[in-house]
Design an enzyme around this catalytic site. Structure first.
Site, PDB file in Angstrom:
ATOM      1  N   ASN A   9       0.869  -1.173   0.000  1.00  0.00           N
ATOM      2  CA  ASN A   9       0.000   0.000   0.000  1.00  0.00           C
ATOM      3  C   ASN A   9       0.913   1.232   0.000  1.00  0.00           C
ATOM      4  O   ASN A   9       1.559   1.527   0.994  1.00  0.00           O
ATOM      5  CB  ASN A   9      -0.868  -0.045   1.273  1.00  0.00           C
ATOM      6  CG  ASN A   9      -1.637   1.235   1.503  1.00  0.00           C
ATOM      7  OD1 ASN A   9      -1.701   2.109   0.634  1.00  0.00           O
ATOM      8  ND2 ASN A   9      -2.233   1.364   2.681  1.00  0.00           N
ATOM      9  N   LYS A  11       0.122   4.268  -0.132  1.00  0.00           N
ATOM     10  CA  LYS A  11      -0.502   5.433   0.519  1.00  0.00           C
ATOM     11  C   LYS A  11      -0.326   6.688  -0.364  1.00  0.00           C
ATOM     12  O   LYS A  11      -0.276   6.556  -1.591  1.00  0.00           O
ATOM     13  CB  LYS A  11       0.062   5.615   1.931  1.00  0.00           C
ATOM     14  CG  LYS A  11      -0.039   4.300   2.741  1.00  0.00           C
ATOM     15  CD  LYS A  11       0.159   4.468   4.201  1.00  0.00           C
ATOM     16  CE  LYS A  11       0.057   3.100   4.879  1.00  0.00           C
ATOM     17  NZ  LYS A  11       0.120   3.152   6.310  1.00  0.00           N
ATOM     18  N   HIS A  92      -9.215   0.800   5.327  1.00  0.00           N
ATOM     19  CA  HIS A  92      -7.908   0.992   5.961  1.00  0.00           C
ATOM     20  C   HIS A  92      -8.076   1.896   7.188  1.00  0.00           C
ATOM     21  O   HIS A  92      -8.911   2.808   7.185  1.00  0.00           O
ATOM     22  CB  HIS A  92      -6.929   1.628   4.966  1.00  0.00           C
ATOM     23  CG  HIS A  92      -5.532   1.641   5.492  1.00  0.00           C
ATOM     24  ND1 HIS A  92      -5.087   2.601   6.360  1.00  0.00           N
ATOM     25  CD2 HIS A  92      -4.498   0.773   5.328  1.00  0.00           C
ATOM     26  CE1 HIS A  92      -3.827   2.335   6.699  1.00  0.00           C
ATOM     27  NE2 HIS A  92      -3.452   1.226   6.076  1.00  0.00           N
ATOM     28  N   GLU A  94      -6.494   4.329   8.228  1.00  0.00           N
ATOM     29  CA  GLU A  94      -6.376   5.769   7.968  1.00  0.00           C
ATOM     30  C   GLU A  94      -7.669   6.331   7.385  1.00  0.00           C
ATOM     31  O   GLU A  94      -8.037   7.479   7.645  1.00  0.00           O
ATOM     32  CB  GLU A  94      -5.161   6.027   7.046  1.00  0.00           C
ATOM     33  CG  GLU A  94      -3.856   5.841   7.823  1.00  0.00           C
ATOM     34  CD  GLU A  94      -2.710   5.256   7.032  1.00  0.00           C
ATOM     35  OE1 GLU A  94      -2.718   5.329   5.794  1.00  0.00           O
ATOM     36  OE2 GLU A  94      -1.783   4.708   7.676  1.00  0.00           O
ATOM     37  N   GLU A 159      -4.873  -5.465  10.760  1.00  0.00           N
ATOM     38  CA  GLU A 159      -3.874  -4.419  10.963  1.00  0.00           C
ATOM     39  C   GLU A 159      -4.157  -3.691  12.274  1.00  0.00           C
ATOM     40  O   GLU A 159      -4.979  -2.756  12.301  1.00  0.00           O
ATOM     41  CB  GLU A 159      -3.926  -3.411   9.812  1.00  0.00           C
ATOM     42  CG  GLU A 159      -3.618  -3.989   8.457  1.00  0.00           C
ATOM     43  CD  GLU A 159      -3.058  -2.933   7.516  1.00  0.00           C
ATOM     44  OE1 GLU A 159      -1.941  -3.101   7.045  1.00  0.00           O
ATOM     45  OE2 GLU A 159      -3.731  -1.925   7.283  1.00  0.00           O
ATOM     46  N   GLY A 165       2.827   1.947  10.849  1.00  0.00           N
ATOM     47  CA  GLY A 165       3.744   3.081  10.716  1.00  0.00           C
ATOM     48  C   GLY A 165       4.567   3.377  11.959  1.00  0.00           C
ATOM     49  O   GLY A 165       5.233   4.405  12.027  1.00  0.00           O
ATOM     50  N   SER A 200       3.842  -2.405  10.202  1.00  0.00           N
ATOM     51  CA  SER A 200       5.299  -2.435  10.380  1.00  0.00           C
ATOM     52  C   SER A 200       5.962  -3.747   9.975  1.00  0.00           C
ATOM     53  O   SER A 200       6.908  -4.199  10.614  1.00  0.00           O
ATOM     54  CB  SER A 200       5.659  -2.069  11.829  1.00  0.00           C
ATOM     55  OG  SER A 200       5.242  -0.754  12.114  1.00  0.00           O
TER      56      SER A 200
END
Ligand code: PGA
Length: 243
Positions: A9, A11, A92, A94, A159, A165, A200
């Site tokens: 991904n 992003k 996701h 985010e 996730e 991240g 990560s």
């Protein structure tokens, strides 16, 4: 055992030139035993579709649930199929946490993806706060409940939000227990779906993660922006799953 899946991904990263360089490096690799997916931003999808080796599959990071119309700034699942996408990320963290996407909206996105023939990579995971409050199971249940009655090809990505991240992945024992729980819920819903881990994943921890056969693959963020680290992760999954 089916092929492991390793998806990147990207992003909101990379320009045309840097993406072309990355794809050129990825094209040199041999992919037979791994399903490799790249998920560039919308602006790079067309270019990626035309230059990526056809063993590298293409996915988008998001879509809207309407087919077309007055929805300024949105992209429909049909448009993604038209440009060569096979996959789309839905839910996701985010999107859930920065853009306020709710389970209700995500259900519509899943249904629209199904109609267009896209395979969603449906992301689920608890925040640190939810984890601390012991709410992980109920959060995952709620996130999974939206797939009820959809009966569609699907990939689930676990996730944990606190691992995305941060450079610190969840421990493999935690991933294993959580994926067991997710699989049990999927069985109750009679849904068959590969379950990936994301958060990560990097060359340093990929071997440990790939060695846990309950994990069907990885959804990679930061490490997917660099050809060397992404190819190392793919290679590790390929080697570990071969034996
Ligand atoms: P990360 O991102 O690998 O940079 O933690 C994973 C993701 O958001 O899918």
């Amino acid at each position: 055992m089916h092929k492991p899946i390793v998806a990147a991904n990207w992003k909101m990263n990379l320009t045309k030139k840097s993406a072309e360089d990355l794809i050129a490096k990825l094209n040199k690799f041999v992919y037979e035993d791994v399903e490799v997916i790249i998920m560039p931003p919308f602006t790079l999808l067309d270019m990626a579709a035309s230059i990526a080796d056809n063993r590298i599959k293409l996915g988008a990071q998001n879509c809207y649930y309407k087919k077309n119309g007055a929805f300024t700034g949105e992209i429909s699942p049909d448009m993604l199929v038209d440009i060569g996408c096979k996959y789309v990320i839905v839910g996701h963290s985010e999107r859930r946490h920065i853009f306020g996407e709710t389970n209700d909206l995500l259900r519509k996105k899943l249904a629209a993806s199904k109609q267009a023939g896209l395979i969603p990579v449906y992301c689920i995971g608890e925040t640190l706060d939810e984890k601390r409050k012991g709410e992980k199971e109920s959060v995952l249940s709620e996130q999974l409940n939206i797939i009820d009655n959809l009966s569609m090809p699907l990939i689930v990505a676990y996730e944990p939000v606190w691992a995305i991240g941060t450079g610190v992945a969840a421990e493999v024992v935690t991933i294993r227990e959580t994926i067991k729980l997710i699989r049990q819920k999927l069985r109750e819903k009679r849904v068959k779906a590969p379950v990936l881990y994301g958060g990560s994943v990097k060359p340093d921890n990929a071997k440990e993660i790939a060695s846990e056969t309950l994990i069907d693959g990885a959804l990679v963020g930061g490490s997917g922006l660099n050809a060397d680290s992404f190819l190392q992760i793919i290679d590790i999954f390929k080697e570990v799953r071969k034996c």
